[in-house]
Scaffold this motif. Structure first.
Motif, mmCIF file in Angstrom:
data_model
loop_
_atom_site.group_PDB
_atom_site.id
_atom_site.type_symbol
_atom_site.label_atom_id
_atom_site.label_comp_id
_atom_site.label_asym_id
_atom_site.label_seq_id
_atom_site.Cartn_x
_atom_site.Cartn_y
_atom_site.Cartn_z
ATOM 1 N N THR A 78 0.923 -1.323 0.124
ATOM 2 C CA THR A 78 -0.096 -0.054 -0.101
ATOM 3 C C THR A 78 0.854 1.304 -0.174
ATOM 4 N N ASP A 79 2.198 1.119 0.555
ATOM 5 C CA ASP A 79 2.938 2.318 0.848
ATOM 6 C C ASP A 79 3.691 2.709 -0.501
ATOM 7 N N VAL A 80 3.580 1.873 -1.556
ATOM 8 C CA VAL A 80 4.493 1.884 -2.829
ATOM 9 C C VAL A 80 4.066 3.219 -3.532
ATOM 10 N N PRO A 81 3.022 3.621 -3.759
ATOM 11 C CA PRO A 81 2.688 4.718 -4.688
ATOM 12 C C PRO A 81 3.139 5.827 -3.883
ATOM 13 N N THR A 82 3.650 6.904 -4.602
ATOM 14 C CA THR A 82 4.203 8.260 -3.867
ATOM 15 C C THR A 82 3.228 9.543 -4.319
ATOM 16 N N ALA A 83 2.525 9.375 -5.074
ATOM 17 C CA ALA A 83 1.551 10.432 -5.466
ATOM 18 C C ALA A 83 1.024 11.325 -4.248
ATOM 19 N N PRO A 84 1.058 12.456 -4.401
ATOM 20 C CA PRO A 84 0.298 13.107 -3.128
ATOM 21 C C PRO A 84 -0.961 12.698 -2.762
ATOM 22 N N ALA A 85 -1.784 12.340 -3.730
ATOM 23 C CA ALA A 85 -3.039 11.712 -3.476
ATOM 24 C C ALA A 85 -2.899 10.486 -2.490
ATOM 25 N N SER A 86 -2.111 9.630 -2.761
ATOM 26 C CA SER A 86 -1.869 8.468 -2.027
ATOM 27 C C SER A 86 -1.118 8.771 -0.575
ATOM 28 N N MET A 87 -0.223 9.618 -0.571
ATOM 29 C CA MET A 87 0.236 10.160 0.797
ATOM 30 C C MET A 87 -1.059 10.362 1.514
ATOM 31 N N ILE A 88 -1.828 11.462 1.027
ATOM 32 C CA ILE A 88 -2.989 11.955 1.842
ATOM 33 C C ILE A 88 -3.768 10.733 2.441
ATOM 34 N N ILE A 89 -4.121 9.738 1.674
ATOM 35 C CA ILE A 89 -4.774 8.562 1.941
ATOM 36 C C ILE A 89 -3.985 7.598 3.138
ATOM 37 N N ASN A 90 -2.775 7.628 3.071
ATOM 38 C CA ASN A 90 -1.912 6.894 3.727
ATOM 39 C C ASN A 90 -1.969 7.417 5.132
ATOM 40 N N PHE A 91 -1.970 8.866 5.256
ATOM 41 C CA PHE A 91 -1.899 9.259 6.519
ATOM 42 C C PHE A 91 -3.344 9.805 7.166
ATOM 43 N N ALA A 92 -4.255 9.259 6.617
ATOM 44 C CA ALA A 92 -5.808 9.502 6.902
ATOM 45 C C ALA A 92 -5.912 8.995 8.442
ATOM 46 N N CYS A 93 -5.589 7.894 8.624
ATOM 47 C CA CYS A 93 -6.037 7.448 9.904
ATOM 48 C C CYS A 93 -4.879 8.234 11.054
ATOM 49 N N ALA A 94 -3.947 8.370 10.878
ATOM 50 C CA ALA A 94 -2.836 9.168 11.794
ATOM 51 C C ALA A 94 -3.394 10.436 11.921
ATOM 52 N N LEU A 95 -4.015 11.193 10.730
ATOM 53 C CA LEU A 95 -4.550 12.519 10.883
ATOM 54 C C LEU A 95 -5.827 12.561 11.643
ATOM 55 N N GLY A 96 -6.505 11.515 11.407
ATOM 56 C CA GLY A 96 -7.921 11.434 11.800
ATOM 57 C C GLY A 96 -8.719 12.291 10.714
ATOM 58 N N ALA A 97 -8.672 12.181 9.607
ATOM 59 C CA ALA A 97 -9.247 12.845 8.639
ATOM 60 C C ALA A 97 -9.380 12.292 7.332
ATOM 61 N N ASP A 98 -10.280 12.482 6.603
ATOM 62 C CA ASP A 98 -10.175 12.110 5.239
ATOM 63 C C ASP A 98 -9.979 13.206 4.366
ATOM 64 N N LEU A 99 -9.066 13.235 3.298
ATOM 65 C CA LEU A 99 -8.801 14.187 2.526
ATOM 66 C C LEU A 99 -8.443 13.713 1.110
ATOM 67 N N THR A 100 -8.842 14.532 0.176
ATOM 68 C CA THR A 100 -8.762 14.036 -1.320
ATOM 69 C C THR A 100 -8.033 15.325 -1.994
ATOM 70 N N PRO A 101 -7.427 15.231 -3.090
ATOM 71 C CA PRO A 101 -6.894 16.407 -3.912
ATOM 72 C C PRO A 101 -8.063 17.299 -4.046
ATOM 73 N N GLN A 102 -9.285 16.977 -4.250
ATOM 74 C CA GLN A 102 -10.298 17.942 -4.564
ATOM 75 C C GLN A 102 -10.585 18.655 -3.130
ATOM 76 N N THR A 103 -10.668 17.937 -2.190
ATOM 77 C CA THR A 103 -10.850 18.662 -0.893
ATOM 78 C C THR A 103 -9.871 19.662 -0.189
ATOM 79 N N ALA A 104 -8.637 19.203 -0.554
ATOM 80 C CA ALA A 104 -7.418 19.926 -0.016
ATOM 81 C C ALA A 104 -6.625 20.012 -1.293
ATOM 82 N N PRO A 105 -6.810 20.876 -2.177
ATOM 83 C CA PRO A 105 -6.245 21.172 -3.286
ATOM 84 C C PRO A 105 -4.761 22.142 -3.134
ATOM 85 N N ARG A 106 -4.705 22.711 -1.935
ATOM 86 C CA ARG A 106 -3.646 23.344 -1.433
ATOM 87 C C ARG A 106 -2.338 22.682 -0.812
ATOM 88 N N LEU A 107 -2.873 21.696 -0.193
ATOM 89 C CA LEU A 107 -2.039 20.518 0.428
ATOM 90 C C LEU A 107 -1.765 19.689 -0.654
#
Length: 261
Positions: A78-107
């Motif tokens: 699961t950790d192989v992809p490096t695109a920002p969209a994948s990173m956002i998903i991978n850190f969702a549990c740690a952040l306690g937040a769902d994020l996508t490129p559409q909801t967080a374009p600046r990130l």
């Protein structure tokens, strides 16, 4: 000719989309040649062949081949992809937040700008040290398809580890109340490369050191700080909404808490 690292390729894919091409020019990195840390000076040389540390790296490779097919192996894949969209998903549990490129374009754009520069820096220092990847020294399964491009990209330092821990450090600044969970996820992201058999532990540790230096330099950049504050507002809004489905988070936390090697 230097090969493009996965981080560079992911960032290029993001900034090459038609929508972004119409709305904004391709983003430049935040750091100048003078402010970008020189990893060749910062990092120690990789372990010498036959040294105690080199033998320890090889021993870890042998032992972690037993993880093939396990839940930790699946997380590493699961950790192989490096695109920002994948990173956002991978850190969702740690952040306690769902994020996508559409909801967080600046990130998303912040990560893209960092990724383009970070990937080039890592590729340059890999070419300096030229340490072969562990599966090229010993036989054993790896969690990704073997390829000429992977073979030709050296082991030290780990680009994935640099990228994952840099993002972890930045997200921890945005959500300090979750910094422990976020930094643990960043550590595990790098360790996944050891589980995969494509990096040595020393390369992963060097990646974390490199990440810390890059983030320290980024924090001195006014342009980065401005984009950071805009991205933090997106993260704050997402954290207020919470996770839509956190059922998998407990299992992920259990895997991360375990020592992979």
């Amino acid at each position: 000719m230097k090969l493009l690292t996965p981080v560079i390729l992911a960032a290029l894919a993001l900034v090459s989309t038609p929508a972004l091409a119409q709305d904004a020019p391709r983003p430049a990195g935040y750091l100048t040649p003078e402010t970008l840390p020189d990893a060749g000076l910062l990092l120690p040389a990789p372990p010498a062949v036959g040294s105690a540390r080199d033998e320890a790296d090889r021993d870890v490779f042998r032992k972690t081949r037993a993880l093939e097919g396990s839940p930790r192996w699946a997380l590493a894949q699961t950790d192989v992809p490096t695109a920002p969209a994948s990173m956002i998903i991978n850190f969702a549990c740690a952040l306690g937040a769902d994020l996508t490129p559409q909801t967080a374009p600046r990130l998303n754009m912040l990560m893209s700008r960092i990724g383009l520069q970070l990937g080039a820096q890592v590729a340059s220092v890999k070419d300096l040290f030229k340490r072969p990847r562990p599966y090229l020294i010993q036989s054993g399964p790896i969690c990704v398809p073997a390829s000429h491009e992977l073979d030709e990209s050296p082991d030290y330092p780990s680009g994935h580890s640099t990228w994952g821990f840099a993002n972890a450090l930045i997200l921890a600044q945005m959500a300090p109340e979750r910094s422990g969970q976020i930094l643990a996820r960043g550590r595990a992201y790098g360790e996944s490369r050891v589980v995969c058999g494509v990096h040595s532990p020393s390369a992963v540790e060097a990646g974390r050191t490199n990440a810390a230096a890059i983030v320290a330099a980024l924090n001195a950049s006014p342009a980065f700080r401005a984009d950071f504050e805009a991205a933090r507002a997106e993260v704050d809004a997402a954290r207020a909404r919470g996770l839509a489905d956190d059922r998998a988070c407990a299992a992920e936390a259990e895997l991360i808490a375990q020592t992979a090697y």
